[in-house]
Design a protein around this motif. Structure first.
Motif, mmCIF file in Angstrom:
data_model
loop_
_atom_site.group_PDB
_atom_site.id
_atom_site.type_symbol
_atom_site.label_atom_id
_atom_site.label_comp_id
_atom_site.label_asym_id
_atom_site.label_seq_id
_atom_site.Cartn_x
_atom_site.Cartn_y
_atom_site.Cartn_z
ATOM 1 N N ASP A 417 0.826 -1.212 0.000
ATOM 2 C CA ASP A 417 0.000 0.000 0.000
ATOM 3 C C ASP A 417 0.855 1.255 0.000
ATOM 4 O O ASP A 417 0.368 2.340 -0.302
ATOM 5 C CB ASP A 417 -0.912 0.020 1.237
ATOM 6 N N ARG A 418 2.107 1.130 0.348
ATOM 7 C CA ARG A 418 3.001 2.289 0.387
ATOM 8 C C ARG A 418 3.866 2.313 -0.873
ATOM 9 O O ARG A 418 3.926 1.350 -1.645
ATOM 10 C CB ARG A 418 3.898 2.229 1.616
ATOM 11 N N TYR A 419 4.541 3.424 -1.068
ATOM 12 C CA TYR A 419 5.458 3.541 -2.195
ATOM 13 C C TYR A 419 6.720 2.723 -1.912
ATOM 14 O O TYR A 419 7.176 2.647 -0.771
ATOM 15 C CB TYR A 419 5.853 5.001 -2.418
ATOM 16 N N ILE A 420 7.267 2.125 -2.966
ATOM 17 C CA ILE A 420 8.516 1.380 -2.803
ATOM 18 C C ILE A 420 9.547 1.907 -3.797
ATOM 19 O O ILE A 420 9.205 2.471 -4.841
ATOM 20 C CB ILE A 420 8.321 -0.135 -2.998
ATOM 21 N N THR A 421 10.814 1.709 -3.474
ATOM 22 C CA THR A 421 11.901 2.103 -4.367
ATOM 23 C C THR A 421 12.233 0.952 -5.311
ATOM 24 O O THR A 421 11.830 -0.195 -5.092
ATOM 25 C CB THR A 421 13.160 2.467 -3.565
ATOM 26 N N LEU A 422 12.989 1.241 -6.333
ATOM 27 C CA LEU A 422 13.448 0.179 -7.232
ATOM 28 C C LEU A 422 14.336 -0.811 -6.494
ATOM 29 O O LEU A 422 14.280 -2.025 -6.740
ATOM 30 C CB LEU A 422 14.200 0.793 -8.418
ATOM 31 N N LYS A 423 15.140 -0.298 -5.589
ATOM 32 C CA LYS A 423 16.011 -1.176 -4.800
ATOM 33 C C LYS A 423 15.182 -2.133 -3.958
ATOM 34 O O LYS A 423 15.481 -3.341 -3.881
ATOM 35 C CB LYS A 423 16.917 -0.331 -3.908
ATOM 36 N N GLU A 427 15.160 -6.253 -4.296
ATOM 37 C CA GLU A 427 15.531 -7.063 -3.145
ATOM 38 C C GLU A 427 14.443 -8.084 -2.786
ATOM 39 O O GLU A 427 14.742 -9.143 -2.226
ATOM 40 C CB GLU A 427 15.820 -6.159 -1.939
ATOM 41 N N ALA A 428 13.184 -7.779 -3.119
ATOM 42 C CA ALA A 428 12.068 -8.673 -2.793
ATOM 43 C C ALA A 428 11.744 -9.658 -3.923
ATOM 44 O O ALA A 428 10.876 -10.516 -3.757
ATOM 45 C CB ALA A 428 10.824 -7.852 -2.457
ATOM 46 N N MET A 429 12.426 -9.562 -5.048
ATOM 47 C CA MET A 429 12.134 -10.433 -6.193
ATOM 48 C C MET A 429 12.484 -11.892 -5.890
ATOM 49 O O MET A 429 13.551 -12.167 -5.334
ATOM 50 C CB MET A 429 12.931 -9.977 -7.429
ATOM 51 N N PRO A 430 11.623 -12.841 -6.262
ATOM 52 C CA PRO A 430 12.001 -14.251 -6.165
ATOM 53 C C PRO A 430 13.087 -14.576 -7.191
ATOM 54 O O PRO A 430 13.257 -13.864 -8.183
ATOM 55 C CB PRO A 430 10.699 -14.988 -6.482
ATOM 56 N N LYS A 459 1.607 -15.257 -10.791
ATOM 57 C CA LYS A 459 2.869 -15.980 -10.857
ATOM 58 C C LYS A 459 3.747 -15.704 -9.629
ATOM 59 O O LYS A 459 4.833 -16.262 -9.499
ATOM 60 C CB LYS A 459 3.644 -15.576 -12.116
ATOM 61 N N GLY A 460 3.265 -14.820 -8.748
ATOM 62 C CA GLY A 460 4.030 -14.496 -7.544
ATOM 63 C C GLY A 460 4.979 -13.332 -7.712
ATOM 64 O O GLY A 460 5.874 -13.129 -6.881
ATOM 65 N N TYR A 461 4.789 -12.541 -8.763
ATOM 66 C CA TYR A 461 5.677 -11.414 -9.031
ATOM 67 C C TYR A 461 4.963 -10.097 -8.720
ATOM 68 O O TYR A 461 3.764 -9.952 -8.954
ATOM 69 C CB TYR A 461 6.117 -11.402 -10.495
ATOM 70 N N ASP A 462 5.726 -9.145 -8.225
ATOM 71 C CA ASP A 462 5.191 -7.808 -7.953
ATOM 72 C C ASP A 462 5.163 -7.007 -9.251
ATOM 73 O O ASP A 462 5.960 -7.246 -10.171
ATOM 74 C CB ASP A 462 6.079 -7.113 -6.914
ATOM 75 N N VAL A 463 4.260 -6.040 -9.310
ATOM 76 C CA VAL A 463 4.139 -5.174 -10.495
ATOM 77 C C VAL A 463 4.109 -3.719 -10.048
ATOM 78 O O VAL A 463 3.308 -3.349 -9.177
ATOM 79 C CB VAL A 463 2.859 -5.490 -11.301
ATOM 80 N N LEU A 464 4.985 -2.897 -10.627
ATOM 81 C CA LEU A 464 4.949 -1.457 -10.368
ATOM 82 C C LEU A 464 3.755 -0.866 -11.098
ATOM 83 O O LEU A 464 3.501 -1.192 -12.267
ATOM 84 C CB LEU A 464 6.227 -0.792 -10.859
ATOM 85 N N LEU A 465 3.025 0.002 -10.419
ATOM 86 C CA LEU A 465 1.799 0.582 -10.973
ATOM 87 C C LEU A 465 2.050 2.037 -11.363
ATOM 88 O O LEU A 465 2.207 2.908 -10.501
ATOM 89 C CB LEU A 465 0.666 0.475 -9.946
ATOM 90 N N LEU A 466 2.100 2.303 -12.652
ATOM 91 C CA LEU A 466 2.446 3.628 -13.159
ATOM 92 C C LEU A 466 1.197 4.369 -13.616
ATOM 93 O O LEU A 466 0.288 3.764 -14.180
ATOM 94 C CB LEU A 466 3.415 3.513 -14.338
ATOM 95 N N CYS A 467 1.196 5.675 -13.390
ATOM 96 C CA CYS A 467 0.045 6.472 -13.844
ATOM 97 C C CYS A 467 0.439 7.874 -14.303
ATOM 98 O O CYS A 467 -0.425 8.634 -14.748
ATOM 99 C CB CYS A 467 -1.021 6.556 -12.747
ATOM 100 N N ASP A 468 1.711 8.252 -14.204
ATOM 101 C CA ASP A 468 2.165 9.545 -14.710
ATOM 102 C C ASP A 468 2.661 9.380 -16.140
ATOM 103 O O ASP A 468 3.341 8.387 -16.464
ATOM 104 C CB ASP A 468 3.300 10.109 -13.846
ATOM 105 N N ASP A 469 2.371 10.348 -17.001
ATOM 106 C CA ASP A 469 2.772 10.251 -18.403
ATOM 107 C C ASP A 469 4.269 9.993 -18.575
ATOM 108 O O ASP A 469 4.686 9.318 -19.517
ATOM 109 C CB ASP A 469 2.401 11.540 -19.147
#
Length: 630
Positions: A417-423, A427-430, A459-469
């Motif tokens: 629910d919070r913002y996350i960094t690329l790092k 780090e959380a990727m399987p 598949k158990g993978y996270d997805v970044l949710l983008l909405c800015d152009d």
């Protein structure tokens, strides 16, 4: 009394001083106050070895007086004063700097000599038709008066003066059609200029100011309730807040300074206060605002940091000290090491600016990363206001700033629910995950609901949710982060299936080639290909991109003038092989090809809508649905 001529091509040189060197007439007061401060510093320095010439520290002062009837402004000091020889050398020879020589010969932390070029005094001729300087040097019983009306020359004569120091009387020019000199006789205007340019001169700048106060005992209705009195006020702060130790300044003091000097009603999110030593020594006091100013995204917004030299403001907004991607930062830089141009309005040596700018960039980044780590909620507030600027910084100049900025970016994702960094994402990727997945839509919530997004999540993978152009362009500029590439979930080569699923999908697509050709013809070239997919979860249909430019990127690019060709990106219409709609379409291909075309157009419109794209013909879609209903 014979009039003397200036020694260095008087007419040409003085005319240049008045009309070319200075771009802003109001600078004259800053220059005279700076000269007065230098004179007091010289007297103080001499008193260190000769106590008979000194004063108690709190008695040194600079005085401003305005006489509206006589149209004069007077600047007085109780500094070292000048002899007739000093007057000849310092005022009769343009561009000779006694202060500059003194600064070179004497080094002391308690002395802050500002003058360098010996031309500041002549800025007074920008507003004056006549200047009279009365001065008495320390140790001398004789005073002298220097008088000039400009390029025609000057006179020097003996006079009397009760105390040591210098008094400069400027007779202001008459107002002209395009020039208003009378403004400088307004007490509030004088106070404004002192606050703007000379607030941190280390000696008090005093002036008699009229003010109203309640009259005691004014109980009756007819009695005046207020009276006008004259108060002798100190107009400058003297000690800059940035010269104090950071540990001695409270957050409230920083906030009040920021709000007063940068016209913000809210306290800053972050304060950066540091003393930097090296090739260029300077103080920085920077602020990260909570919200963007009202004109931040307009062409009128000008970035920049206030630049001071020894407490005297040189530039109100020095844009060269900030990169564009940190243009939201406000603050102050103060250095005595700066090499200034002759008018002290601009910087002379570019390497000094580059050195300070590079240091400022590193400091801003480190403080933002610290805020990101220590107070994520506050950082999210910052990012909502200025994150777009950081993303533009990543994308601009062909991505050359990505290493500076990529760790400052934060995104919403399906796992949090919070913002996350690329790092944090990486780090959380399987171990099985090879790419950084992202989805784009009008809002994070809509991006999370895309068929392909849900397939990736399953598949158990996270997805970044983008909405800015700018989001997808910024990620494209980063390209590789921590050895991981970025993958749009709508990309045609998403490839989440097992080998068995791939084989089954390949066979289904090969068996239905003719049907897909008919469906593609029904869409009249709006998609490059129609095919089955096994990566849509429970959704019947989806659009995927066939080339580098995604549907979202094409939509954004097509809005720009001259880029209309981008509107039709190479897209694939994907039908869920595991959905009942697949069987329906196969039956229609055999039994009713006209209805197959109708279904195809409706599915295409649905796929566009799900992807956040505009429906090309809403009326046609409505009619097609009604046709099926009846």
């Amino acid at each position: 009394m014979a009039k003397k001529q200036f020694k260095t091509e008087s007419r040409k040189m003085l005319d240049m001083m008045i009309n070319s060197v200075y771009t802003n007439k109001e600078i004259f007061l800053r220059e005279l106050i700076s000269n007065a401060s230098d004179a007091i510093d010289k007297r103080y320095f001499r008193s260190l070895t000769d106590s008979s010439v000194g004063l108690p520290r709190d008695e040194y002062a600079i005085t401003i007086a305005v006489d509206k009837e006589a149209r004069t402004i007077t600047v007085s000091d109780n500094g070292c004063g000048m002899t007739d020889k000093d007057l000849e050398q310092n005022l009769g020879t343009i561009a000779h700097s006694d202060s500059g020589e003194f600064k070179t010969d004497n080094k002391d932390d308690n002395i802050s000599i500002i003058g360098q070029f010996g031309v500041g005094f002549y800025s007074a001729f920008m507003v004056s038709s006549r200047i009279v300087v009365t001065t008495r040097s320390i140790g001398s019983d004789v005073a002298y008066v220097w008088e000039s009306e400009g390029v025609d020359g000057y006179t020097i004569a003996e006079t009397t003066k009760d105390s040591f120091g210098t008094e400069i009387v400027m007779y202001l020019k008459e107002d002209a059609e395009n020039e208003t000199y009378s403004e400088f006789m307004d007490a509030y205007r004088i106070q404004e200029l002192i606050k703007k340019y000379s607030d941190y001169i280390r000696y008090p700048i005093r002036m008699d100011v009229e003010t109203s106060r309640p009259v005691e005992g004014s109980d009756s209705e007819d009695a005046p309730k207020y009276e006008t009195v004259v108060e002798n006020r100190t107009l400058n702060s003297m000690v800059p807040i940035w010269h104090r130790k950071a540990s001695d300044v409270s957050e409230e003091e920083y906030a009040e300074f920021y709000k007063a000097h940068f016209y913000d009603s809210q306290a800053p999110l972050r304060t950066i206060h540091a003393h930097i030593e090296g090739n260029v020594e300077y103080e920085m006091l920077l602020f990260v605002p909570q919200n963007a100013p009202y004109d931040y995204y307009s062409k009128d917004y000008v970035k920049g940091i206030q630049l001071y030299s020894d407490g005297v403001m040189i530039m109100e907004k020095c844009s060269d000290l900030l990169p564009d991607y940190f243009n939201f930062v406000r603050g102050v830089v103060d250095s005595s090491d700066l090499t200034l141009n002759i008018s002290r309005e601009t910087l002379q040596q570019n390497y000094q600016v580059k050195t300070i700018a590079k240091s400022i960039e590193k400091k801003i980044k480190s403080e933002l990363l610290k805020m990101q780590k220590e107070d994520r909620e506050k950082y999210e507030t910052f990012f909502k206001a200025f994150g777009g600027q950081l993303k533009y910084g990543v994308y601009s100049d062909y991505g050359i700033h990505k290493d500076v900025l990529q760790d400052l970016l934060v995104f919403r994702s399906t796992s949090s629910d919070r913002y996350i960094t690329l790092k944090e994402y990486v780090e959380a990727m399987p171990e099985s995950q090879k790419s950084i997945y992202y989805a784009f839509s009008d809002t994070p919530e809509l991006a999370a609901q895309l068929p392909r997004t849900q397939a990736v999540v399953e598949k158990g993978y996270d997805v970044l949710l983008l909405c800015d152009d700018i989001d997808e362009f910024a990620l494209g500029a980063i390209n590789i982060y921590s050895e991981k590439g970025f993958k749009n979930v709508t990309a045609g080569d998403l490839d989440l299936s097992t080998d068995e699923e791939k084989d089954a999908l390949k066979k289904a697509n090969e068996d239905n080639t003719e049907m897909f050709t008919a469906m593609q013809e029904a869409l009249e070239g709006k998609v490059k290909v129609v095919r089955f997919s096994s990566s849509l979860g429970e959704h019947p249909v989806s659009l995927s991109s066939e080339g580098y430019i995604s549907a979202e990127m094409a939509r954004i690019l097509s809005k720009m003038p001259g880029n209309e060709a981008f509107a039709n990106a190479e897209m694939a219409l994907e039908i869920n092989l595991n959905h009942k709609i697949a069987d329906t379409l196969r039956n229609l291909f055999v039994q009713d090809k006209d209805k197959l075309a109708l279904y195809t157009k409706i599915l295409y419109a649905q796929a566009r809508q799900i992807s956040g794209l505009e429906i090309e013909n809403p009326v046609e879609l409505s009619n097609m649905i009604c046709e099926l209903m009846v």
